[in-house]
Each structure stands twice: as C-alpha cells, then as structure tokens.
Design a protein around this motif. Structure first.
Motif, mmCIF file in Angstrom:
data_model
loop_
_atom_site.group_PDB
_atom_site.id
_atom_site.type_symbol
_atom_site.label_atom_id
_atom_site.label_comp_id
_atom_site.label_asym_id
_atom_site.label_seq_id
_atom_site.Cartn_x
_atom_site.Cartn_y
_atom_site.Cartn_z
ATOM 1 N N GLU A 319 10.679 2.273 -5.142
ATOM 2 C CA GLU A 319 9.699 1.235 -4.786
ATOM 3 C C GLU A 319 8.488 1.821 -4.067
ATOM 4 O OE1 GLU A 319 9.460 -2.866 -2.120
ATOM 5 O OE2 GLU A 319 11.397 -1.927 -2.557
ATOM 6 N N GLU A 320 8.735 2.703 -3.099
ATOM 7 C CA GLU A 320 7.624 3.288 -2.349
ATOM 8 C C GLU A 320 6.718 4.114 -3.247
ATOM 9 O OE1 GLU A 320 6.802 6.464 1.303
ATOM 10 O OE2 GLU A 320 8.842 5.792 0.855
ATOM 11 N N LEU A 321 7.307 4.900 -4.149
ATOM 12 C CA LEU A 321 6.530 5.748 -5.033
ATOM 13 C C LEU A 321 5.738 4.916 -6.045
ATOM 14 C CD1 LEU A 321 5.856 8.658 -5.688
ATOM 15 C CD2 LEU A 321 7.833 8.718 -7.222
ATOM 16 N N ARG A 322 6.354 3.870 -6.564
ATOM 17 C CA ARG A 322 5.647 3.006 -7.522
ATOM 18 C C ARG A 322 4.447 2.350 -6.853
ATOM 19 N NH1 ARG A 322 9.067 1.786 -12.051
ATOM 20 N NH2 ARG A 322 7.800 -0.048 -12.514
ATOM 21 N N ARG A 323 4.645 1.939 -5.612
ATOM 22 C CA ARG A 323 3.556 1.302 -4.874
ATOM 23 C C ARG A 323 2.404 2.299 -4.635
ATOM 24 N NH1 ARG A 323 6.467 -1.132 -1.463
ATOM 25 N NH2 ARG A 323 6.619 0.538 0.072
ATOM 26 N N GLU A 324 2.761 3.531 -4.321
ATOM 27 C CA GLU A 324 1.745 4.552 -4.062
ATOM 28 C C GLU A 324 0.976 4.904 -5.340
ATOM 29 O OE1 GLU A 324 -0.409 7.189 -1.573
ATOM 30 O OE2 GLU A 324 0.862 5.442 -1.209
ATOM 31 N N ILE A 325 1.656 5.002 -6.466
ATOM 32 C CA ILE A 325 0.985 5.299 -7.738
ATOM 33 C C ILE A 325 0.044 4.165 -8.123
ATOM 34 C CG2 ILE A 325 1.324 5.663 -10.210
ATOM 35 C CD1 ILE A 325 4.004 7.011 -9.501
ATOM 36 N N ALA A 326 0.508 2.919 -7.974
ATOM 37 C CA ALA A 326 -0.336 1.765 -8.322
ATOM 38 C C ALA A 326 -1.581 1.708 -7.449
ATOM 39 C CB ALA A 326 0.474 0.475 -8.176
ATOM 40 N N ALA A 327 -1.457 2.119 -6.180
ATOM 41 C CA ALA A 327 -2.608 2.086 -5.286
ATOM 42 C C ALA A 327 -3.582 3.231 -5.587
ATOM 43 C CB ALA A 327 -2.147 2.170 -3.837
#
Length: 374
Positions: A319-327
């Motif tokens: 979840e944290e990595l997906r959020r960082e990539i999307a940002a």
C-alpha cells in the motif's frame, strides 16, 4: 577561319572580360561602401556588449570586421562571410560562433517562419511546439528532444530570440552558430543577437551546474560521455546504495526513446521476476472502469502492470509503495534480472523527487518482498 571572324571573336571575348572586370570593381566598391557604413555600427555593437572590435583587410584584400566578446560567460566571435559567386553582387552573411557546454547532446535550431530556406543545410530533428504561443506562432523550433528543448528555451531566452529574429541559431554537439543574410547594419540588433547566442550556448552550463550539484547532494560522482553508464554522449551520476550500484542517468530510454531521467538500481533476480509498470495513455485511463476509491485503485487506473509471474511481483507493491508511485507519477518502472529502473518522462533534476525515486527502486530491488527499506 577568316581573319576577320577571328578578330571579331577575340574582340568579343576582350569586351566580356572588361565588362566582368568593371562589374567586379563596382561590386567591390559597393562592398567597401557598405563596410564603411557598417563599421561604426559594429563598433557600437561591440561597446554595447563589452567586446573587442577589429577591422582590416582579409585574405583576398576584402574589408573584414570581427567582434570578440565574452557574454554570459560564453566566448563568442562575430564576423561575416563574403560570397563572390556572382561578379555583379557581393553577398554578405553575418555570423556569430562559439563553443557551447552541451552535456545532453541536444541538437537545436530556431529561426523565424519567414525564413523559408534556412542556412546550414539539412537538420536532422523534428519540429517542436514549445508551448509559448508568441514563439510557436512566429518561429520554427527543431530539436532532437522536444522535452529538452522546452527546458532549454526559458522565458528570458525566448524573449532574446524574438529580439534577434533575423538570425537562425543552431546548436549541434558543442558548436553554436547564429547566422543572418546580409551585413548587419543595426547595432542594437547585433547586440541582441549576441546576447541570444550567448544564452543558448550558456544554457547547457546551467544544466551541467544542476547535475554537479545533484551529484554532490546525493554523494555520487558525475560521468560524461563514453565513461557514463548511459548512452554515449549523455550523463550519469553513479553512487553506491546499500552495497549496490545505483545510477541516475540523463538521456534516452533506449536508442529512440524520449529524453528524460532514469534511476537504476542493480539487483540479482530470476527471469520470473521481470515486470514492467507503465503509465496508461490518457484515453485508456479515461475508459478504465471506476473502482473503489483509494490509492491502490488510483495506481491501477493510471498504470498497467505486465509481469511474467504477477504473483511474485504483486507482494512487493504494498500500500505504501503504491501510494508513493501514484504520487510521483513516473513514466514507467521496469525490472529485469540485473536491475530495477524508474523512468521519468522528462528531464528531472530535483533532489527530492530523485530521492523518492531511489526509495521506490530500492523497495522493488530488495531481496525481501515486504519492502521498501530505507
């Protein structure tokens, strides 16, 4: 052959020779008159830019003028060509030349729309819209990299180009040339062209300065040209990250890809762990079916994941990595057996975004799939 006929031929040839010589003398006198008019203009232009003016006979006795100047920390030489191809007319070309710092290898040419026949022969690059209506409407911009051309042509530089609209500016490798047809007879226009040429040539220095500062902040070393890990003629920052080689490359994605920034971290993985996370085209993202709200759905809508073994890649995309990539919104993230590479679709030199990219590739390159690690 009758002697009278021979005499007529000889007389005709002699007459043509006299006409040719007279036309040449008249053209030379006209050129000298133009030189006398232009000489004080060039002297004034040299004073406006703080340059040194020189004047005297050229190799063939033609009157010549030069201005040597250092403008915006760029050494430039201003002189003129003389074309004697037509005996009755002496044609001038005003020319500004200098050496440019060009770590990106950008090829760039800018000239007004009305110049239907640009000088300097064919130029292998495509036309670019800079995004400035005033410039795009009046000028033709050709560049080897549209992304880099838009970065290169800053608002002050665009204004300088508009003030030097009679000149065609060309940047190839480390050579900068600005040429206009005719002998410049306006001191302010010549001074404006000198400043525009200096800004184009000096823009690469700003890029080199940014890259040096970024390398220092990241604790790495900056490599140019064939010594770099990226394509020949481009630039790379190399550093060690948690015992592995990490590179920040500034160049093309592949041989024909767009110019941008790539962050690459070495890893050792099996072929089954290959994957590619690529940003979807806008129209594809618009047609995607809406899902549940949240960062995970935002990543799925914006990116398409292709993998040989999705079940091995999916656990890494927490979840944290997906959020960082999307940002961060990179153009792509690609992993193979040797490395994980994050690709920006533009020239990125900001330390904060580069460090966020490093954290992402670190997580995906880590042997433990539960990353990211810091």
């Amino acid at each position: 052959m009758e002697p009278l006929f021979v005499l007529m031929i000889v007389t005709g040839i002699a007459g043509l020779a006299r006409c040719f010589a007279q036309a040449r003398q008249e053209a030379r006198r006209a050129a000298e008159a133009r030189w006398r008019i232009a000489r004080p203009v060039w002297q004034r232009a040299a004073a406006l830019v703080g340059g040194e003016f020189r004047s005297g006979p050229g190799q063939w006795g033609d009157p010549r003028m030069q201005i040597s100047v250092v403008c915006e920390n760029v050494a430039l030489l201003v002189d003129h060509d003389i074309d004697h191809g037509d005996a009755s007319v002496v044609r001038y070309n005003t020319r500004i030349t200098g050496t440019a710092r060009n770590p990106s290898g950008l090829r760039l040419r800018v000239h007004e729309q009305r110049l239907r026949r640009p000088s300097g022969g064919p130029f292998r690059a495509r036309q670019v819209d800079v995004g400035d209506p005033a410039l795009d409407g009046a000028f033709v911009v050709k560049a080897s990299s549209p992304t880099l051309a838009r970065w290169w042509l800053t608002p002050p530089l665009r204004e300088a180009l508009r003030a030097a609209s009679d000149y065609q500016l060309t940047l190839e490798s480390h050579r900068l040339t600005a040429v206009r047809a005719g002998l410049e007879d306006d001191a302010e226009k010549l001074a404006s062209a000198i400043r525009a040429a200096a800004l184009v040539a000096g823009r690469g220095r700003a890029l080199a300065k940014e890259l040096r500062a970024l390398a220092q902040e990241l604790g790495g070393r900056l490599l140019y040209g064939a010594g770099a890990a990226s394509a020949e003629g481009e630039t790379t920052i190399e550093l060690e990250h948690r015992g592995k080689l990490l590179t920040v490359g500034f160049g093309r994605e592949g041989k024909k890809g767009a110019f941008g920034t790539q962050v690459r971290l070495a890893r050792a993985a099996s072929p089954s762990e290959r994957f590619a996370l690529r940003r979807r085209p806008r129209r594809g993202a618009a047609r995607a079916a809406p899902g549940r709200a949240g960062d995970e759905d935002a990543l799925s809508r914006a990116y398409e994941l292709c993998a040989d073994a999705p079940d091995r890649v999916a656990p890494r995309l927490g979840e944290e990595l997906r959020r960082e990539i999307a940002a961060l919104r990179p153009a792509a993230i690609v992993g193979d057996e040797a490395a994980v590479t994050l690709v920006f679709g533009h020239l990125e030199t900001g330390r904060e975004r580069i460090e966020r990219a490093i954290a992402i590739v670190s997580a995906l390159a880590a042997p433990e799939p539960r990353g990211p690690y810091r």
